[in-house]
Motif scaffolding. Structure first.
Motif, PDB file in Angstrom:
ATOM      1  N   ASP A 228      75.073  73.287  -8.761  1.00 52.51           N
ATOM      2  CA  ASP A 228      75.966  72.293  -8.179  1.00 52.51           C
ATOM      3  C   ASP A 228      76.615  71.456  -9.286  1.00 52.51           C
ATOM      4  O   ASP A 228      77.837  71.268  -9.333  1.00 52.51           O
ATOM      5  CB  ASP A 228      75.142  71.398  -7.243  1.00 52.51           C
TER       6      ASP A 228
ATOM      7  N   PHE B  10      74.220  75.135  -2.523  1.00 54.41           N
ATOM      8  CA  PHE B  10      74.926  74.403  -3.581  1.00 54.41           C
ATOM      9  C   PHE B  10      76.442  74.423  -3.389  1.00 54.41           C
ATOM     10  O   PHE B  10      77.140  73.511  -3.826  1.00 54.41           O
ATOM     11  CB  PHE B  10      74.503  74.911  -4.974  1.00 54.41           C
ATOM     12  N   THR B  11      76.977  75.431  -2.697  1.00 58.48           N
ATOM     13  CA  THR B  11      78.426  75.442  -2.423  1.00 58.48           C
ATOM     14  C   THR B  11      78.797  74.324  -1.459  1.00 58.48           C
ATOM     15  O   THR B  11      79.790  73.617  -1.657  1.00 58.48           O
ATOM     16  CB  THR B  11      78.848  76.801  -1.838  1.00 58.48           C
TER      17      THR B  11
ATOM     18  N   ALA C 299      78.509  71.118  -3.400  1.00 63.83           N
ATOM     19  CA  ALA C 299      79.627  70.955  -4.336  1.00 63.83           C
ATOM     20  C   ALA C 299      80.896  70.543  -3.607  1.00 63.83           C
ATOM     21  O   ALA C 299      81.674  69.715  -4.095  1.00 63.83           O
ATOM     22  CB  ALA C 299      79.855  72.259  -5.107  1.00 63.83           C
TER      23      ALA C 299
ATOM     24  N   SER D  47      79.081  73.582 -11.386  1.00 63.32           N
ATOM     25  CA  SER D  47      80.381  73.848 -10.764  1.00 63.32           C
ATOM     26  C   SER D  47      81.312  72.650 -10.933  1.00 63.32           C
ATOM     27  O   SER D  47      82.512  72.812 -11.176  1.00 63.32           O
ATOM     28  CB  SER D  47      80.210  74.183  -9.275  1.00 63.32           C
TER      29      SER D  47
ATOM     30  N   CYS E  45      81.990  77.670  -7.988  1.00 61.51           N
ATOM     31  CA  CYS E  45      80.751  78.056  -7.298  1.00 61.51           C
ATOM     32  C   CYS E  45      80.694  79.574  -7.154  1.00 61.51           C
ATOM     33  O   CYS E  45      79.654  80.202  -7.401  1.00 61.51           O
ATOM     34  CB  CYS E  45      80.672  77.417  -5.908  1.00 61.51           C
TER      35      CYS E  45
ATOM     36  N   ARG F 173      86.254  73.225  -7.185  1.00 59.28           N
ATOM     37  CA  ARG F 173      84.800  73.291  -7.343  1.00 59.28           C
ATOM     38  C   ARG F 173      84.236  74.518  -6.631  1.00 59.28           C
ATOM     39  O   ARG F 173      83.323  75.179  -7.134  1.00 59.28           O
ATOM     40  CB  ARG F 173      84.151  72.007  -6.823  1.00 59.28           C
TER      41      ARG F 173
ATOM     42  N   SER G  71      73.320  79.921  -2.802  1.00 61.92           N
ATOM     43  CA  SER G  71      74.777  79.752  -2.882  1.00 61.92           C
ATOM     44  C   SER G  71      75.306  78.897  -1.745  1.00 61.92           C
ATOM     45  O   SER G  71      76.166  78.034  -1.953  1.00 61.92           O
ATOM     46  CB  SER G  71      75.462  81.123  -2.854  1.00 61.92           C
TER      47      SER G  71
END
Length: 520
Positions: A423, A242-243, A246, A426, A452, A448, A239
């Motif tokens: 990613d 990819f957060t 993003a 989101s 996520c 975004r 998380s």
């Protein structure tokens, strides 16, 4: 430089309704798992029996349609006036990693074993022929037909967005332009709600397959038992990655993480290929491609009408529906990264690059798993009923020299795959829930980030309340059937638009226009 949409652009009713429906279904499955599973399975069997043959015909027809378009004058239509935003290498990498996901790593080791035990086209189970057909069917299910389902969703959205310059990067905006229904009306909302539900359901399947496998890998490295705590730590690590990606956006985030993932994947499969069994990998993959090409039409349209076996419904029809659940998500994301490309470039990239990428990846990992089974080193085919083969995958990796290194490498590659997919998802969900998105505009970073959080919380809740993952999978697959009708509307719109815009234009003139666009 992409512009960021402001908070006023959020489609709040769509977000609230979609999340409410998802929450109700997840809670229902958690409270009444047996009833939910029984109902979902009955619906799945009924719909696959009713729509089985049409789904096979639809997928086969999509392949034929895309081949025709790519070699026709329409293939030279450029999607936007600018030069391509991303290099071909990064473009292919983003498309592949978004389309595959870390669940691919699970299937790359185990899928052949399912087919070996219950082969298609009437082959005898657990025989030499079953071994050969196992890899051929794996290549078929992850090959041209599958990527064609992604591509047929991407083309109408890309044409709508870049050539027609219509607002909105969502299914409802395309359907609205084709049918005349308002994208923010009832029909548009239904289309987007179905999309969001199937997308979240598909991502839950991906996490549901990936997290237990990654947990098993981490437990093996650390020498401890798997637990919910390890699952939670893995999800949190993914998380964070990819957060952050993003939030940074497509160019600074997604592109970098997919480029890094590509290097790791090539390194992982390259080392395994060199260690071997190299000759077996080459020979069995070559044989599988031959079987698949020779029997492509038969495999595409096989319904097993005499024996009435379950293979077509359980695998081919299931897989096409599974790919369709991701098709709109991939359609939006591929549109976003394909500005400046020709239609035939998009088709060739998805059908050829996508298929070759899968065949190389699967050809190496399936074959090392199959080799260990044939030689009696690891009972992969016999372990499927125990834990779905998760431990068998770790056991296969343990047969390699420096096995701890390879297991760690495997965990990192899987995490990067998963981060890349989430990613991209989101971004796609945020684009769908953003009103009137235009070319050169992106959803806001905070929008975004919101998606996520949703993408993580939904599967985490499913795991925590122990809701049956197979039922979530079935529910997502069932809701993909209405998406076929949405795709048919989009295909009709694409053909209509191309004829209106370029029907009276010769192939030579279209090519000349593209040259001028590229020069400018």
């Amino acid at each position: 430089m992409e512009k960021q949409m402001n908070n006023k652009s959020y489609d709040v009713p769509l977000i609230v309704i979609s999340l409410f429906i998802v929450s109700v279904i997840v809670v229902f499955l958690g409270l009444l798992p047996e009833k939910g599973t029984a109902f979902a399975n009955k619906v799945f069997v009924f719909l696959t029996n009713l729509f089985g043959a049409p789904i096979l015909l639809f997928t086969f027809g999509v392949v034929a349609f895309l081949v025709y378009i790519s070699f026709s004058k329409y293939g030279d239509i450029r999607l936007g006036k600018e030069k391509p935003q991303f290099s071909t290498k990064s473009w292919i990498a983003m498309m592949l990693t978004a389309g595959l996901g870390s669940a691919t790593v699970y299937w790359a080791f185990t899928e052949w074993a399912f087919y070996y035990n219950t082969p298609g086209l009437g082959a005898e189970p657990q025989t030499s022929a079953a071994y050969e057909w196992a890899l051929a069917y794996n290549f078929f299910h992850w090959g041209i037909s599958a990527w064609a389902l992604y591509c047929i969703a991407a083309l109408p959205i890309a044409y709508h967005f870049y050539v027609r310059k219509n607002k909105g990067l969502s299914l409802s905006s395309v359907v609205g332009e084709v049918t005349g229904f308002k994208s923010n009306g009832v029909v548009g909302k239904i289309v987007d709600i179905i999309f969001i539900f199937t997308c979240l359901g598909g991502l839950s399947i991906t996490l549901g397959l990936s997290v237990p496998l990654l947990s098993q890998g981490m437990a093996s490295i650390l020498g401890i038992e798997t637990s919910f705590t390890i699952d939670l730590i893995i999800i949190l690590i993914i998380s964070v990655v990819f957060t952050l990606s993003a939030y940074l956006g497509i160019e600074k985030g997604v592109k970098r993480i997919t480029d890094l993932n590509s290097v790791f994947v090539l390194g992982f499969i390259g080392l395994i290929f060199l260690i071997g069994p190299t000759t077996f990998m080459i020979n069995n993959s070559t044989n599988a491609v031959g079987l698949m090409v020779q029997n492509f039409v038969h495999m595409s349209l096989w319904t097993d009408p005499i024996e009435n076996g379950s293979f077509p419904n359980d695998w081919t029809i299931f897989y096409w529906l599974y790919w369709i659940t991701y098709a709109p998500f991939m359609g939006v994301f591929v549109t976003r990264i394909s500005r400046g490309r020709k239609i035939k470039e998009l088709i060739f990239n998805m059908l050829i690059s996508g298929s070759l990428g899968c065949w190389i990846f699967f050809g190496i990992l399936q074959n090392i798993s199959m080799d260990r089974d044939i030689r009696g080193i690891v009972d992969v085919s016999g372990s499927l009923d125990v834990d779905g083969g998760n431990q068998a995958i770790i056991d296969v990796l343990n047969t390699l020299p420096l096995s701890t290194f390879f297991i760690l490498f495997f965990v990192v590659v899987s995490m990067l795959f998963l981060a890349s997919t989430l990613d991209s998802a989101s971004y796609t969900l945020a684009a769908t829930a953003t009103k009137g998105l235009k070319d050169h505009e992106d959803p806001s970073p905070f929008h975004r980030l919101f998606w996520c959080l949703v993408i993580v919380l939904v599967p985490l809740t499913i795991i925590f309340i122990n809701a049956p993952m197979n039922t979530i999978k079935t529910a997502a697959i069932v809701t993909s059937i209405p998406l076929i009708f949405v795709l048919l509307i989009m295909i009709y719109g694409l053909v209509k638009w191309m004829r209106e815009d370029f029907g009276d234009t010769s192939a030579h003139v279209i090519k000349e226009k593209n040259k001028r666009k590229k020069a400018s």
